[in-house]
Every structure is written in C-alpha cells, then in structure tokens.
Design an enzyme around this catalytic site. Sequence first.
Site, PDB file in Angstrom:
ATOM      1  N   THR A   1      96.465   6.003  21.251  1.00  0.00           N
ATOM      2  CA  THR A   1      97.837   6.343  22.432  1.00  0.00           C
ATOM      3  C   THR A   1      96.526   5.594  23.144  1.00  0.00           C
ATOM      4  O   THR A   1      95.416   5.962  23.879  1.00  0.00           O
ATOM      5  CB  THR A   1      97.418   8.292  21.922  1.00  0.00           C
ATOM      6  OG1 THR A   1      98.464   8.253  20.954  1.00  0.00           O
ATOM      7  CG2 THR A   1      97.873   8.303  23.077  1.00  0.00           C
TER       8      THR A   1
ATOM      9  N   GLN B   1     103.998   3.306  14.844  1.00  0.00           N
ATOM     10  CA  GLN B   1     104.105   4.453  14.812  1.00  0.00           C
ATOM     11  C   GLN B   1     105.236   5.439  14.691  1.00  0.00           C
ATOM     12  O   GLN B   1     104.633   5.525  16.290  1.00  0.00           O
ATOM     13  CB  GLN B   1     102.070   5.100  14.532  1.00  0.00           C
ATOM     14  CG  GLN B   1     102.065   6.372  13.818  1.00  0.00           C
ATOM     15  CD  GLN B   1     101.201   7.011  14.372  1.00  0.00           C
ATOM     16  OE1 GLN B   1     100.962   7.185  15.410  1.00  0.00           O
ATOM     17  NE2 GLN B   1      99.763   6.813  13.014  1.00  0.00           N
TER      18      GLN B   1
ATOM     19  N   ARG C   1     100.675   8.138   7.440  1.00  0.00           N
ATOM     20  CA  ARG C   1      99.936   8.369   7.395  1.00  0.00           C
ATOM     21  C   ARG C   1      99.719  10.196   7.506  1.00  0.00           C
ATOM     22  O   ARG C   1     100.244  10.735   8.656  1.00  0.00           O
ATOM     23  CB  ARG C   1      99.442   7.917   9.390  1.00  0.00           C
ATOM     24  CG  ARG C   1      97.890   8.137   9.499  1.00  0.00           C
ATOM     25  CD  ARG C   1      97.551   7.793  10.716  1.00  0.00           C
ATOM     26  NE  ARG C   1      96.089   6.855  11.018  1.00  0.00           N
ATOM     27  CZ  ARG C   1      95.695   7.423  11.921  1.00  0.00           C
ATOM     28  NH1 ARG C   1      96.040   7.844  12.507  1.00  0.00           N
ATOM     29  NH2 ARG C   1      94.090   6.838  12.039  1.00  0.00           N
TER      30      ARG C   1
ATOM     31  N   ASN D   1      93.610  19.240  16.700  1.00  0.00           N
ATOM     32  CA  ASN D   1      94.500  19.972  17.099  1.00  0.00           C
ATOM     33  C   ASN D   1      94.936  22.160  16.588  1.00  0.00           C
ATOM     34  O   ASN D   1      96.669  21.669  16.082  1.00  0.00           O
ATOM     35  CB  ASN D   1      95.948  19.553  16.448  1.00  0.00           C
ATOM     36  CG  ASN D   1      96.039  18.053  17.740  1.00  0.00           C
ATOM     37  OD1 ASN D   1      96.091  18.546  19.534  1.00  0.00           O
ATOM     38  ND2 ASN D   1      96.710  16.818  17.632  1.00  0.00           N
TER      39      ASN D   1
ATOM     40  N   GLY E   1      89.132   1.840  14.441  1.00  0.00           N
ATOM     41  CA  GLY E   1      90.448   2.324  15.967  1.00  0.00           C
ATOM     42  C   GLY E   1      89.435   1.924  17.423  1.00  0.00           C
ATOM     43  O   GLY E   1      89.605   0.730  17.596  1.00  0.00           O
TER      44      GLY E   1
HETATM   45  C1  PHB Z   1      95.427  11.640  21.426  1.00  0.00           C
HETATM   46  O1  PHB Z   1      96.566  10.865  22.483  1.00  0.00           O
HETATM   47  O2  PHB Z   1      94.573  12.234  22.010  1.00  0.00           O
HETATM   48  C2  PHB Z   1      95.994  11.894  19.733  1.00  0.00           C
HETATM   49  C3  PHB Z   1      97.156  10.635  19.688  1.00  0.00           C
HETATM   50  C4  PHB Z   1      97.585  10.132  18.555  1.00  0.00           C
HETATM   51  C5  PHB Z   1      95.922  10.609  17.188  1.00  0.00           C
HETATM   52  C6  PHB Z   1      95.272  11.486  17.291  1.00  0.00           C
HETATM   53  C7  PHB Z   1      95.414  11.518  18.748  1.00  0.00           C
HETATM   54  O3  PHB Z   1      96.988  10.989  15.970  1.00  0.00           O
END
Ligand code: PHB
Length: 359
Positions: free
Chosen positions: A26, A100, A228, A236, A317
């Site tokens: 993101t 995704q 995924r 979260n 990532g």
């Molecule tokens: C984030 O924006 O922090 C984020 C978004 C998607 C994810 C994990 C983190 O799967």
Amino acid sequence: MPTSLFTPVIAGSLSLKNRIVMAPLTRSRSKQPGDIPWELNATYYRQRATAGLIIAEATQISPQGKGYAYTPGIYSDEQIEGWRKVTSAVHEEGGLIVLQLWHVGRVSHRDLQPGHQLPVAPSAIKIEGNAFTEDGFKPYETPRALELSEIPIIIDHYRSAAINALKAGFDGIEVHAANGYLLDQFLRDGSNLRADAYGGSIENRARFLFEVLAAVSEAIGPDKVGLRLSPTNPFNDMTDSDPQTHFAYVIEQLNRFNLAYLHIVERMIPVEEDHSTFDFDVLRQHFKGVYIANGGYTLASANESIAAKRCDLVAFGKPFIANPDLVARFKINAPLNEPDFDTFYGGGEKGYTDYPALK
Ligand code: PHB
C-alpha cells in the site's frame, strides 16, 4: 544447480522468469478524486518489472472496501483505464502483474466510506488505533455487523473486480484474505462472533472466503487466482484461538480450487528473529499447489528455503520499495538501498520512483 530464486517456475496460467515476487504494498498514491491509478504508479511498477511476478497493491473492490486515503480501486471505468497504464508499462518490460483485491472491513472510518456510513465487519468489534483519512489520523470506530443478505453483494463485488482486473490487462488476481481485513476478520475467531452460517466453527468462518474464491475462479479461471493468508499476523488486532488447526482446515479445503498459488505472510520480522512455534511447513505440506512465502526474507534465507522446498517462491516487500532493481542486485549479491518509512504512504515521486538503481 539447486533450485533458487533464479529458477523459472509456472504458477497456474503464469509463467515466471524467476521466483522473486514483489509483495503487494500500500503506497496511497492514486489520483484524486476517484482513487484512480495514473502515470506515476505506472512508472513505479515499470521500474520493478524484472520481478518474476508483481502483486500490485491492495485495491478496493468497492467504495465500501476502502480503509486508507488515496488507495486505488477497481470498480469504476476510470480506474480500469488507469490500471491499463500500469499493466501496459509492466508488460512492455516483459513483466507479469496481478492485482490484489481488497475489502478492509472494520479497518476503516466513516470519512472513507460512501455516504459517511459506518465500516462493516463480521461482528461489531472495534480495533485500537487510527485510520489514515484525508484529514489525518482518526480513531477507528465500532463497525456495523454485516447482515446475512449483504454477503452475496460483496461476493458479487469480488467477482466484478476480478473481471475488471482482466479488462485492465492484469495477468490475474490475488484475493487478500490476510492482515486483518474483511475475509481474515471472518476467518479468525477473535473478530468473528457471528451465530449464523458464517460464524462459529472454522467450516462456517471459512465459508465467505470459499464463496469468494469460487466466484472469482468461475469468472476468470482458477489458474489466474492467487490467495494471501496470514495465520499468525496480529496486525489490526487480530487473534485466533487455534491458528494451527484452523488454517490446516482452510488449506486442506483450498486444494479443491486448483488456484495459481497460495501466498502466506509468515511473519513481520526477519526470519532469523522468528521464534514463533507456528509450523508453516505443515501448511506447506498440506497444500498441493505453488507456495509463495513472505516475511523478513533475505537473498540467503530465501534461497535456502527454496532449495529445502519449504516454499516455491518468495515475496519481498520493503526491499522492493527501496530497490527497483532488486532482481539485478540479488543476482550479484549487491548491497541494497534502505527504505525510507516516512514516504511509505502518500505523497509523490519522493520515496516512490526516485530510489536509485545500480549503475
Ligand atoms: C497498510 O496499509 O498498512 C497495509 C495494507 C495492506 C496490508 C497490510 C498493511 O495487507
């Protein structure tokens, strides 16, 4: 030669030139208004097209699926047009890219929702922390529990989003059922207290995910669908009473879908520092298809895992944020640029398309 990150591999309908996957990231840089991908995003993905596969950033399947400012969507014609710029750029460079598909569920705020409605979730359980809105950070709110009648509508949104992704030129899609977003909120028992057919037993909690997978597979073909999952990620506010048993069931059932791949977030820290007792090898052994591992891997630990057949591919990532030419660097074991956390979310070229490649 042992199998390594540089050994080509086939995943469903995708024929990858190497096993180095760009993880979905993101970056909150879509064009406003309308959450539309544009040239800046095309440049960013083009720079990274030497990856064997790019999994483009989490993308909302509907306005309700949005949980962060400036993330892209895949439900409007303008968004499809915008994404076409991205997929064309990656294909021009000889890369592959899947999208995704994302619904955030409770990880949102009224300010990000259509009609200023409350975010939705399996159950009305609030998470701690703050949502990233266009007016800065605001505390998460208690979501509204979805009515049974709303679930087929969301499944339809996944189906349309998958069809739209192919219209936009993507080579496939990845269903995001990880990291505490909607499908994961249904899967794990800390966030799902429903008493209907979508809550209670793991068979019930996994029902929504399997219905989504069936819908998107029917629409575009299972060989273009990845998934995924993140069985242990607490991000979260996620918890589960018995992830080893529950996710063993999910993975056992997945085998009937013949998906292109399964992508697992194994941890959020370096592999070497992971002392968790969760056994990912068991999941990997239960799954009959292509397995992408993600989380804290380096060149060395990735190659070691692939050679030992603990995974087939590895998704990176943060290394891909900071190194557009990560593949070339891995090839010669060159040093890597360090990512700048301050420019991860939002903004323009800085910290996005201006990381230097090797000369
Ligand atoms: C984030 O924006 O922090 C984020 C978004 C998607 C994810 C994990 C983190 O799967």
